[in-house]
Design a protein around this motif. Structure first.
Motif, mmCIF file in Angstrom:
data_model
loop_
_atom_site.group_PDB
_atom_site.id
_atom_site.type_symbol
_atom_site.label_atom_id
_atom_site.label_comp_id
_atom_site.label_asym_id
_atom_site.label_seq_id
_atom_site.Cartn_x
_atom_site.Cartn_y
_atom_site.Cartn_z
ATOM 1 N N LYS A 71 9.917 -8.670 -2.120
ATOM 2 C CA LYS A 71 8.647 -9.360 -1.886
ATOM 3 C C LYS A 71 7.550 -8.750 -2.743
ATOM 4 O O LYS A 71 6.766 -9.475 -3.362
ATOM 5 N N ARG A 72 7.484 -7.413 -2.805
ATOM 6 C CA ARG A 72 6.478 -6.754 -3.646
ATOM 7 C C ARG A 72 6.690 -7.124 -5.115
ATOM 8 O O ARG A 72 5.728 -7.370 -5.840
ATOM 9 N N GLU A 73 7.943 -7.169 -5.552
ATOM 10 C CA GLU A 73 8.241 -7.527 -6.936
ATOM 11 C C GLU A 73 7.835 -8.971 -7.228
ATOM 12 O O GLU A 73 7.314 -9.276 -8.302
ATOM 13 N N ALA A 74 8.064 -9.869 -6.268
ATOM 14 C CA ALA A 74 7.674 -11.271 -6.447
ATOM 15 C C ALA A 74 6.154 -11.389 -6.579
ATOM 16 O O ALA A 74 5.659 -12.151 -7.420
ATOM 17 N N VAL A 75 5.427 -10.634 -5.787
ATOM 18 C CA VAL A 75 3.960 -10.651 -5.877
ATOM 19 C C VAL A 75 3.519 -10.109 -7.231
ATOM 20 O O VAL A 75 2.630 -10.674 -7.878
ATOM 21 N N ALA A 80 1.465 -11.172 -12.721
ATOM 22 C CA ALA A 80 1.663 -11.065 -14.168
ATOM 23 C C ALA A 80 1.675 -12.452 -14.810
ATOM 24 O O ALA A 80 1.078 -12.656 -15.875
ATOM 25 N N GLU A 81 2.344 -13.419 -14.172
ATOM 26 C CA GLU A 81 2.368 -14.780 -14.699
ATOM 27 C C GLU A 81 0.972 -15.390 -14.696
ATOM 28 O O GLU A 81 0.603 -16.102 -15.633
ATOM 29 N N ALA A 82 0.203 -15.116 -13.653
ATOM 30 C CA ALA A 82 -1.163 -15.637 -13.596
ATOM 31 C C ALA A 82 -2.022 -15.033 -14.706
ATOM 32 O O ALA A 82 -2.805 -15.744 -15.355
ATOM 33 N N ARG A 83 -1.867 -13.728 -14.963
ATOM 34 C CA ARG A 83 -2.617 -13.091 -16.052
ATOM 35 C C ARG A 83 -2.222 -13.680 -17.400
ATOM 36 O O ARG A 83 -3.080 -13.957 -18.244
ATOM 37 N N LEU A 84 -0.918 -13.878 -17.607
ATOM 38 C CA LEU A 84 -0.449 -14.463 -18.864
ATOM 39 C C LEU A 84 -0.978 -15.885 -19.031
ATOM 40 O O LEU A 84 -1.445 -16.257 -20.103
ATOM 41 N N GLY A 85 -0.921 -16.670 -17.972
ATOM 42 C CA GLY A 85 -1.438 -18.038 -18.028
ATOM 43 C C GLY A 85 -2.927 -18.069 -18.347
ATOM 44 O O GLY A 85 -3.380 -18.878 -19.163
#
Length: 189
Positions: A71-75, A80-85
């Motif tokens: 769960k922590r890894e998914a968060v 990270a995906e949000a920052r990249l986007g």
């Protein structure tokens, strides 16, 4: 309390190993806990069942710890995906990424605006051919023959080497295209 930098799973594993060791040593405390008399019958819990119980508990605790780590890894991955986007969307250049099947993975709004493409025309999974056909429909392509243009563009992206090209569009704009292959077989331009 965990030592600085220690991971919780290792501390839980150490605790469970200590419990297993205690059950193997067969402490008198375990005998007192699991031996009782009721209605003239004596029930003793076999030490193998004790060990099995401790191992089952250890297994479930490890599962819970792993689930928490996942769960922590998914968060972390979502952040990270949000920052990249956010980074891609705030670039002043048009950026697109395609996979090895020539399907769009992502692009920013500048890329779509460069070619006057709608959000539906640049959604993930759209093929390069479909995007090129949409550009042709808008009149934004190079050359006189649309099919020749599509063949040329598809051949260019099959290259395994980076390339740069200056292209003049039919509306008079001139753009620079930098294409870089990715290790997975796609490309970023």
């Amino acid at each position: 309390e965990l030592a600085h930098g220690a991971r919780p799973i290792y501390d839980v594993t150490f605790l469970l190993a200590a419990l297993v060791q205690m059950s193997l040593v067969r402490l008198d405390a375990f005998d007192l806990l699991y031996r009782h008399t009721r209605d003239y019958e004596s029930y003793e819990l076999d030490e193998w069942f004790m060990l099995l119980g401790v191992l089952a508990i250890a297994f479930f605790v490890c599962l819970l710890v792993r689930a928490a780590e996942f769960k922590r890894e998914a968060v972390r991955r979502q952040r990270a995906e949000a920052r990249l986007g956010t980074t891609i969307e705030n670039m002043s250049q048009g950026v697109c990424m395609f996979d090895r099947e020539q399907r769009l993975v992502t692009c920013n709004h500048v890329y779509a605006r460069m070619y006057d493409l709608s959000a539906d025309q640049v959604r993930p999974g759209t093929t390069l051919r479909q995007i090129l056909e949409s550009r042709i429909d808008k009149g934004l392509f190079i050359g006189a023959a649309p099919e020749a243009y599509i063949r040329e563009q598809l051949k260019l992206v099959e290259s395994t080497s980076p390339w740069t090209r200056i292209a003049g569009l039919s509306d008079g704009r001139v753009i620079a295209i930098n294409c870089r292959p990715t290790p997975a077989g796609g490309w970023v331009a």
